[in-house]
Design an enzyme around this catalytic site. Structure first.
Site, PDB file in Angstrom:
ATOM      1  N   LYS A   1       0.856  -1.186   0.000  1.00 16.94           N
ATOM      2  CA  LYS A   1       0.000   0.000   0.000  1.00 16.94           C
ATOM      3  C   LYS A   1       0.887   1.229   0.000  1.00 16.94           C
ATOM      4  O   LYS A   1       2.025   1.156   0.472  1.00 16.94           O
ATOM      5  CB  LYS A   1      -0.874   0.014   1.268  1.00 16.94           C
ATOM      6  CG  LYS A   1      -2.105   0.878   1.156  1.00 16.94           C
ATOM      7  CD  LYS A   1      -3.233   0.139   0.464  1.00 16.94           C
ATOM      8  CE  LYS A   1      -4.507   0.929   0.399  1.00 16.94           C
ATOM      9  NZ  LYS A   1      -5.637   0.070  -0.013  1.00 16.94           N
TER      10      LYS A   1
HETATM   11  P1  NAD Z   1     -12.889   7.702  -2.651  1.00 20.44           P
HETATM   12  O1  NAD Z   1     -11.841   8.725  -2.477  1.00 20.44           O
HETATM   13  O2  NAD Z   1     -13.443   7.456  -4.001  1.00 20.44           O
HETATM   14  O3  NAD Z   1     -14.111   8.010  -1.667  1.00 20.44           O
HETATM   15  C1  NAD Z   1     -13.920   8.222  -0.299  1.00 20.44           C
HETATM   16  C2  NAD Z   1     -15.212   8.731   0.290  1.00 20.44           C
HETATM   17  O4  NAD Z   1     -15.066   8.886   1.703  1.00 20.44           O
HETATM   18  C3  NAD Z   1     -15.637  10.097  -0.256  1.00 20.44           C
HETATM   19  O5  NAD Z   1     -17.031  10.127  -0.449  1.00 20.44           O
HETATM   20  C4  NAD Z   1     -15.232  11.046   0.870  1.00 20.44           C
HETATM   21  O6  NAD Z   1     -15.990  12.226   0.890  1.00 20.44           O
HETATM   22  C5  NAD Z   1     -15.531  10.183   2.079  1.00 20.44           C
HETATM   23  N1  NAD Z   1     -14.841  10.657   3.287  1.00 20.44           N
HETATM   24  C6  NAD Z   1     -13.543  11.036   3.417  1.00 20.44           C
HETATM   25  N2  NAD Z   1     -13.309  11.464   4.657  1.00 20.44           N
HETATM   26  C7  NAD Z   1     -14.475  11.340   5.329  1.00 20.44           C
HETATM   27  C8  NAD Z   1     -14.870  11.632   6.666  1.00 20.44           C
HETATM   28  N3  NAD Z   1     -14.003  12.111   7.556  1.00 20.44           N
HETATM   29  N4  NAD Z   1     -16.164  11.370   7.023  1.00 20.44           N
HETATM   30  C9  NAD Z   1     -17.045  10.883   6.129  1.00 20.44           C
HETATM   31  N5  NAD Z   1     -16.723  10.594   4.844  1.00 20.44           N
HETATM   32  C10 NAD Z   1     -15.456  10.821   4.465  1.00 20.44           C
HETATM   33  O7  NAD Z   1     -12.262   6.356  -2.026  1.00 20.44           O
HETATM   34  P2  NAD Z   1     -12.714   4.859  -2.299  1.00 20.44           P
HETATM   35  O8  NAD Z   1     -11.795   4.305  -3.328  1.00 20.44           O
HETATM   36  O9  NAD Z   1     -14.163   4.768  -2.497  1.00 20.44           O
HETATM   37  O10 NAD Z   1     -12.287   4.184  -0.920  1.00 20.44           O
HETATM   38  C11 NAD Z   1     -13.133   4.178   0.212  1.00 20.44           C
HETATM   39  C12 NAD Z   1     -12.698   3.077   1.168  1.00 20.44           C
HETATM   40  O11 NAD Z   1     -12.734   1.831   0.473  1.00 20.44           O
HETATM   41  C13 NAD Z   1     -11.291   3.192   1.730  1.00 20.44           C
HETATM   42  O12 NAD Z   1     -11.255   2.651   3.022  1.00 20.44           O
HETATM   43  C14 NAD Z   1     -10.483   2.323   0.790  1.00 20.44           C
HETATM   44  O13 NAD Z   1      -9.270   1.866   1.357  1.00 20.44           O
HETATM   45  C15 NAD Z   1     -11.447   1.204   0.573  1.00 20.44           C
HETATM   46  N6  NAD Z   1     -11.226   0.397  -0.624  1.00 20.44           N
HETATM   47  C16 NAD Z   1     -11.193   0.956  -1.861  1.00 20.44           C
HETATM   48  C17 NAD Z   1     -11.002   0.151  -2.971  1.00 20.44           C
HETATM   49  C18 NAD Z   1     -11.024   0.695  -4.387  1.00 20.44           C
HETATM   50  O14 NAD Z   1     -11.003  -0.113  -5.317  1.00 20.44           O
HETATM   51  N7  NAD Z   1     -11.119   1.984  -4.611  1.00 20.44           N
HETATM   52  C19 NAD Z   1     -10.802  -1.224  -2.809  1.00 20.44           C
HETATM   53  C20 NAD Z   1     -10.862  -1.775  -1.535  1.00 20.44           C
HETATM   54  C21 NAD Z   1     -11.071  -0.945  -0.452  1.00 20.44           C
END
Ligand code: NAD
Length: 437
Positions: free
Chosen positions: A123
């Site tokens: 990561k």
């Molecule tokens: P993203 O940046 O597309 O979205 C993140 C979201 O979280 C946004 O809507 C943002 O406004 C919100 N957010 C950020 N800080 C916040 C807070 N303090 N309170 C409330 N909401 C808040 O990111 P993503 O890719 O959707 O990732 C989200 C989660 O999923 C993370 O934990 C990431 O590690 C996990 N994840 C992502 C993927 C992927 O393929 N993108 C895969 C596995 C896990």
């Protein structure tokens, strides 16, 4: 203008709101130890896995649009590559820290193993707010970091992907930068250095929605097991970015109504159910749910107290602590985010009889379809979306069954079960290969 070096601006108050004392890495270590006991893992294997193989910190300068030079701090943690190349996302966020990246890298090792992918775990991230810079600054930050990573990444060595604050555009810049660092003859063969690329640049159909799609396949399996009817049920979603929005959109097609949503700008409630497609379009156009006309603003406390059937935390780690867990009135927490429940919150949820589909299982659709992209790049193939989805469905449902069966047999929770299955696979390889020299 003379170049000066200025520190990064501090994170916004909103982003800091949930950053209480919390050691994500220790939490992941604790699960590792608990799962190792349940699965009777050789102590030397747990010892190896208790620390990442490599931890890289890079401070690099970028010239901002103003002419000033700003110093950025980037991380890449390579946890384990026994099963295959290090694999895991790149996060752009003001709270990125070495310990959090270590935790997330370890979780990638468990996910790859659980999903039987020929990958290890890694990561990375850069500690800054991507929303606070211009597009051209964002591109320079991304390219400079990729260049600084240099030979520490590669399609057979360490393969980044999108995470919080990054997307397919970020991956296109990373791939382009990397391909300009290798000889002309290798340019095409290194497309697999990152996954989650735009489809025209070597990405795969189905990757953008893959994590949300995987969450939904898990929920479907859970509903089947429990005899729960999804059609007509309700959901709340925290985080409406990649994972949250796709989870909501796909579930809306199955008749699940999203009645409460939240992101870093605030929370909204609509008892009639949001139009998930329209909300997704709004976020794409405006960067957040702020200003969306179809809902009533509510507080974070009211959001967590909203009664629904399913809660999908899809934002950040450490969002569900004691008070949130006490408030939650749902049947299922489907962890789209990594580490959304802290240990105290998780304990309360389980005591209340709320089931948890753990992150390592529920959000592993992203890395799984990343693997499909990597395979297509190697073979110069382009699969249809139906093929990608069909393979993902088989993989997610198989993993769900394994975790659920293990948890029942060993009388442990599903998170410990998911870790334990992952550890058993890794241990089997250590036993065969033994330790060099
Ligand atoms: P993203 O940046 O597309 O979205 C993140 C979201 O979280 C946004 O809507 C943002 O406004 C919100 N957010 C950020 N800080 C916040 C807070 N303090 N309170 C409330 N909401 C808040 O990111 P993503 O890719 O959707 O990732 C989200 C989660 O999923 C993370 O934990 C990431 O590690 C996990 N994840 C992502 C993927 C992927 O393929 N993108 C895969 C596995 C896990």
């Amino acid at each position: 203008m003379a170049a000066s070096t200025i520190p990064n601006p501090p994170p916004s108050k909103q982003l800091l709101a949930t950053a209480k004392e919390y050691d994500f890495y220790k939490v992941v270590q604790d699960y590792l130890e608990r799962a190792a006991k349940v699965a009777k893992i050789e102590p030397y294997v747990s010892t190896i896995l208790s620390q990442p193989k490599n931890e890289l910190i890079i401070n690099f300068p970028v010239r901002m649009d103003s002419g000033e030079v700003r110093l950025f701090k980037g991380y890449r943690v390579q946890h384990n590559n026994l099963l295959g190349p290090f694999k895991g996302g790149i996060r752009f966020h003001p709270q990125v820290s070495l310990d959090d990246v270590k935790a997330l890298a370890a979780m990638m090792t468990w996910k790859s193993s659980l999903m039987r992918l020929p990958f290890g775990g890694g990561k990375g991230g850069i500690k800054f707010d991507p929303h606070s810079v211009s597009r051209s600054e964002l591109q320079r930050v991304t390219r400079r970091f990729t260049h600084a990573l240099g030979e520490n990444i590669g399609p057979e060595y360490d393969i980044p992907a999108p995470d919080v604050g990054t997307n397919s555009q970020t991956m296109a810049w990373m791939m382009d930068t990397y391909s300009n660092m290798v000889g002309s003859a290798q340019k095409q063969s290194v497309r697999g250095v990152v996954t989650g690329k735009p489809v025209a640049s070597g990405g795969t159909l189905g990757r953008t929605k893959a994590t949300g799609q995987g969450v939904v396949f898990c929920i479907l399996e859970w509903a089947k097991e429990r005899g729960f009817t999804l059609e007509g049920s309700t959901m709340s979603v925290q985080g409406f970015g990649n994972v949250g929005s796709h989870t909501a959109v796909i579930l809306s097609k199955l008749g699940v109504s999203t009645i409460a949503v939240g992101d870093h700008t605030g929370y909204l409630y609509n008892p009639e159910g949001f139009n998930a497609h329209k909300l997704q379009d709004h976020v794409a156009a405006h960067g957040s749910i702020a200003g969306y006309p179809g809902g009533k603003p509510i507080t974070r406390e009211e959001f967590f107290a909203t009664k629904a059937d399913i809660f999908a935390p899809c934002a950040l780690e450490n969002q569900i602590g004691e008070s949130e867990a006490k408030s939650l009135d749902v049947k299922l927490v489907a962890e789209g985010a990594n580490g959304p429940c802290n240990p105290a919150g998780e304990r309360i949820l389980l005591d209340k009889g709320i089931e948890i589909l753990p992150d390592v299982l529920a959000n592993s659709g992203g890395v799984t379809v990343s693997y499909y992209e990597w395979v297509q790049n190697k073979r110069s193939e382009a699969w249809t979306e139906e093929e990608v989805d069909a393979r993902l469905e088989v993989g997610m449902k198989r993993a769900y069954r394994e975790v659920s069966d293990f948890a029942r047999q060993k009388k442990c929770d599903m998170r410990v079960a998911a870790y334990a299955i992952a550890l058993q696979r890794i241990e089997a390889v250590y036993r065969e290969r033994e330790i060099f020299p």
